[in-house]
Enzyme design. Structure first.
Site, PDB file in Angstrom:
ATOM      1  N   TYR A 138       1.222  -1.215  -0.064  1.00  0.00           N
ATOM      2  CA  TYR A 138      -0.098   0.146   0.282  1.00  0.00           C
ATOM      3  C   TYR A 138       0.726   1.596   0.093  1.00  0.00           C
ATOM      4  CZ  TYR A 138      -3.715   2.731   1.472  1.00  0.00           C
ATOM      5  OH  TYR A 138      -5.183   3.799   1.721  1.00  0.00           O
ATOM      6  N   ARG A 163      -6.880  10.039 -10.909  1.00  0.00           N
ATOM      7  CA  ARG A 163      -5.825  10.595  -9.800  1.00  0.00           C
ATOM      8  C   ARG A 163      -5.450   9.997  -8.423  1.00  0.00           C
ATOM      9  NH1 ARG A 163      -5.539  12.439  -4.585  1.00  0.00           N
ATOM     10  NH2 ARG A 163      -8.095  11.280  -4.199  1.00  0.00           N
ATOM     11  N   LYS A 203      -5.668  -2.072  -2.298  1.00  0.00           N
ATOM     12  CA  LYS A 203      -6.594  -1.979  -1.389  1.00  0.00           C
ATOM     13  C   LYS A 203      -7.339  -2.826  -1.055  1.00  0.00           C
ATOM     14  CE  LYS A 203      -7.200   2.278  -0.450  1.00  0.00           C
ATOM     15  NZ  LYS A 203      -7.589   3.762   0.389  1.00  0.00           N
ATOM     16  N   GLU A 216     -12.351   4.478  -6.117  1.00  0.00           N
ATOM     17  CA  GLU A 216     -10.938   5.044  -5.068  1.00  0.00           C
ATOM     18  C   GLU A 216     -10.194   6.172  -6.250  1.00  0.00           C
ATOM     19  OE1 GLU A 216      -7.473   5.277  -2.903  1.00  0.00           O
ATOM     20  OE2 GLU A 216      -9.543   3.888  -2.490  1.00  0.00           O
ATOM     21  N   ASP A 217      -9.627   6.750  -6.297  1.00  0.00           N
ATOM     22  CA  ASP A 217      -8.302   7.714  -6.205  1.00  0.00           C
ATOM     23  C   ASP A 217      -9.369   8.315  -8.389  1.00  0.00           C
ATOM     24  OD1 ASP A 217      -6.875   7.772  -4.822  1.00  0.00           O
ATOM     25  OD2 ASP A 217      -5.396   6.490  -6.058  1.00  0.00           O
ATOM     26  N   ASP A 256     -13.848   6.158  -1.021  1.00  0.00           N
ATOM     27  CA  ASP A 256     -12.744   6.079   0.025  1.00  0.00           C
ATOM     28  C   ASP A 256     -12.006   7.277  -0.351  1.00  0.00           C
ATOM     29  OD1 ASP A 256     -11.005   5.312   2.549  1.00  0.00           O
ATOM     30  OD2 ASP A 256      -9.386   4.754   0.644  1.00  0.00           O
ATOM     31  N   ASP A 257     -11.754   8.323  -0.742  1.00  0.00           N
ATOM     32  CA  ASP A 257     -11.238   8.993  -0.706  1.00  0.00           C
ATOM     33  C   ASP A 257     -11.674  10.939   0.050  1.00  0.00           C
ATOM     34  OD1 ASP A 257      -8.140   8.527  -2.522  1.00  0.00           O
ATOM     35  OD2 ASP A 257     -10.048   8.506  -4.036  1.00  0.00           O
ATOM     36  N   ASN A 295      -0.528  12.088   0.637  1.00  0.00           N
ATOM     37  CA  ASN A 295       0.520  11.317  -0.287  1.00  0.00           C
ATOM     38  C   ASN A 295       0.627  11.852  -2.087  1.00  0.00           C
ATOM     39  OD1 ASN A 295       0.258   9.256   1.984  1.00  0.00           O
ATOM     40  ND2 ASN A 295      -1.884   8.959   1.874  1.00  0.00           N
TER      41      ASN A 295
END
Length: 699
Positions: A219, A272, A290, A361-362, A384-385, A540
């Protein structure tokens, strides 16, 4: 004796001791397999080499003799039966050997003619390197006879190739500028990935037993570097790929996946990835990472997880010009065309797997909020973001209040300056506002009052109502003109100006701009009205962190609370004092949210369930720990943390009348459980990486 020779002798000694232990404990191992034979078996429809080549069922040297007979494996494996514990020890020894060998031998290697040859080879095009390696594998007589060093080089071809790869990896890191502190992080990822490809059960057993060491490899931060270079690291497919070329075919495509039951999907469009931008199809690495944590932390069965990439093109010109890029070589779709593809995907996966949970995600900020609002009341999904990052940040913010010696109920009094108005930044602000609302009475007046505790700064400065074309998602947090006039601020005021005038309790960074919290900004925080100001550098990967813990403690002082998104080492403050660096990692929360939603059978993932998860995490730390500045638990406790968070999510789903039960446990029976019984229910439904007994059944 050179370090190189010493390493080889050391490894030989370790392997010798392991073999001795293996033979001496063989009877014990066989006895343990006699016990395991009594467990409920798994029926398989393959035998012989097909089983050994299937990572879902392969046990390697751990197949019992009875299984070897049943599955036609006798003679296809070495005769010693190893216990899972012995397999782990063997893997750790080999892992340490492969990782440590280059470090200890590098100096000797560089000084030798071999090092010169290797470095020269490294500067050649790939095709020449391949031919050079081939020549080492099949050297001519003249090549192997004359020169001792060349003869040694031919005999240790594998080591030479690893050296070549070592220099490749170092160069890779320099160009990527992704900055994991471990220069061998990608090499470690590759070793773990190969185990994953061979034996899933052993992979997750190793990961769970060493989660603190290996989580940063599978991760963040290493996964960022892996995604940037996924095209070169790709060896075998993992997950599913839906592209713009598959429009109209997705409903049938989902049936290509072999599992009849899928509990968890992590999907990305690669637009992203972390703070690294548009990585196109290579972003699937984040979905894989993940789900590794869903298995390791939440005990989701690995045969019921599915990483997904939705490839709608990329706007990364470097990738578009790369002839070896694995994704669609076209610019990203947008507007209705983009939405149509995501709609089709969601309909397809929920048609085949009606109870699946989908984690987004992203996705770039432009789409993250829109897609969340589009689907969250219809499907079991969350982002999640937006929501996971928000929950972890809320837990940290509540922990920071406790670290000041105050009760969590004082959270609505905190003044918070937020750097970053993307999906993560606004997600945190929205969640924090809702938390304050609940604490202030849970009414509209409380909701409006909570708005005044936030100052949001983006690339253009402080966001106020005076700004033209303000983003609709940021509008609720735009400061009123009269307010900023009284505070001596203005539209577009810089971050340092805002910190100086507001004197906040918390400085929260979700900007993805490395070093944004400069010396001037941090020194301005010294005048905070808080007795213990908190700094959250949450972006991050590592290189995008707004500041480092060393900078924070150096410029602001020892009496602060510090948290970051990526791992940093604690800071030695002298005189026996430690400045704790808390990693506010999403992995504390999203596995528990997913598991709790699954086991409750909730129709949706509600705000209340997310809030319950965040508050459970905040309360996990003891009073003594938070007063020392420790607001997040150790990663090594992740399994226990996830169990408690999942239980809190289940309880909240029951209270909101969203729970519908799981398998044989209906909602009515679930609602009668005490807190302890819910935790036991969660624990009993967490998958553990134990080898099942395999029995062959013909199709």
């Amino acid at each position: 004796m050179s370090n190189f020779t010493r390493q080889i002798k050391l490894s030989s000694s370790l392997i010798g001791r392991l073999k001795h232990r293996s033979s001496s404990s063989l009877i014990c191992c066989r006895r343990s397999f006699t016990t395991s034979e009594g467990h409920r078996p798994s029926l398989v429809h393959k035998r012989s080499l097909d089983i050994l080549h299937d990572p879902w069922f392969n046990k390697g040297t751990a197949f019992s003799m009875t299984e070897r007979d049943r599955l036609d494996l006798r003679g296809l494996l070495p005769p010693t039966v190893m216990s899972p514990e012995m397999q782990i020890e063997r893997f750790i020894i080999v892992y340490a050997y492969v990782v440590q060998l280059p470090k200890s031998a590098e100096r000797d290697f560089k000084a030798s003619n071999i090092g010169s040859v290797c470095l020269a080879c490294n500067s050649l095009p790939r095709i020449f390197k391949r031919n050079f390696r081939r020549s080492l594998c099949q050297p001519s007589p003249g090549f192997t006879k004359g020169n001792k060093e060349l003869r040694f080089m031919a005999g240790t071809y594998a080591h030479l190739v690893s050296y070549i790869e070592m220099f490749d990896l170092k160069r890779l890191e320099v160009h990527a500028r992704d900055g994991p502190s471990d220069p061998y992080a990608v090499a470690k990822w590759r070793i773990l990935n190969r185990l994953h490809d061979r034996n899933e059960t052993m992979y997750y057993k190793v990961l769970i037993n060493n989660i603190e060491e290996y989580a940063p490899i599978v991760y963040t931060p290493t996964v960022g570097l892996v995604c940037q270079n996924y095209g070169g690291l790709f060896r075998r497919p993992r997950g599913m790929y839906f592209s713009a070329e598959d429009r109209g075919e997705m409903m049938s495509m989902v049936y290509n996946w072999p599992a009849d039951q899928v509990d968890m999907i992590v999907v990305t469009d690669g637009s992203r990835i972390l703070g690294l931008g548009d990585l196109g199809v290579q972003g699937i690495g984040i979905a894989i990472g993940k789900l590794d944590l869903y298995v390791a932390a939440a005990g989701i069965n690995p045969q019921r997880v599915l990483p997904v990439m939705i490839d709608v093109g990329t706007n990364n010109e470097k990738l578009l010009k790369d002839p070896l890029y694995l994704g669609l070589p076209q610019h990203r779709l947008d507007g209705d065309d983009y939405l149509a593809i995501i709609d089709e995907f969601m309909e397809a996966v929920f048609t085949r797997w009606p109870h699946v949970i989908v984690q987004f995600e992203d996705f770039q900020s432009k789409w993250a909020f829109k897609l969340l609002q589009r689907y969250r009341h219809t499907y079991r999904m969350f982002n999640d973001d937006v929501q996971g990052t928000a929950g972890v940040a809320i837990a940290g913010l509540l922990g920071a209040v406790r670290a000041q010696g105050k009760p969590m109920i004082d959270f609505p009094k905190q003044k918070i300056v937020v750097a970053g108005a993307g999906s993560a930044g606004l997600g945190v602000v929205n969640a924090a506002r809702k938390t304050m609302k609940r604490m202030l009475g849970n009414n509209e007046s409380a909701f409006d009052s909570a708005r005044s505790q936030f100052w949001v700064v983006d690339a253009k400065g402080l966001i106020t109502e005076a700004r033209d074309n303000i983003d609709s998602d940021a509008l609720p947090f735009a400061r009123k003109i009269k307010e900023i006039d009284r505070q001596g601020l203005r539209e577009g005021a810089s971050l340092v100006e805002v910190v100086k005038q507001v004197k906040p309790d918390v400085l929260l960074g979700l900007s993805a701009v490395g070093g944004l919290f400069s010396k001037e900004v941090l020194e301005a925080l010294k005048d905070s009205t808080s007795t213990r100001p908190a700094i959250f550098a949450m972006s991050n990967p590592t290189k995008n962190a707004e500041c480092t813990p060393d900078e924070a403690f150096s410029f602001v002082g020892d009496n602060i609370v510090f948290a970051s998104g990526s791992p940093f080492k604690d800071v030695d403050l002298g005189n026996g004092h430690i400045g704790h660096c808390n990693q506010g990692n999403n992995m504390y929360l999203f596995p528990g949210i997913g598991l709790g939603t699954l086991l409750s059978g909730s129709r949706i993932v509600s705000d209340g369930m997310l809030q319950a998860a965040a508050e459970c995490l905040a309360a996990y730390m003891t009073e003594e720990e938070v007063l020392r500045g420790i607001i997040y638990p150790k990663i090594s406790s992740i399994r226990d943390i996830t169990k408690k968070i999942a239980a809190a999510v289940v309880r909240e789903a029951i209270e909101e009348d969203l729970a519908e039960g799981y398998r044989d446990m209906d909602a009515r029976e679930l609602s009668k459980f005490s807190q302890e019984e819910i935790e036991n229910f969660v624990n009993d439904n967490m998958w553990y990486p134990d080898y099942p007994t395999l029995i062959y059944k013909q199709d």
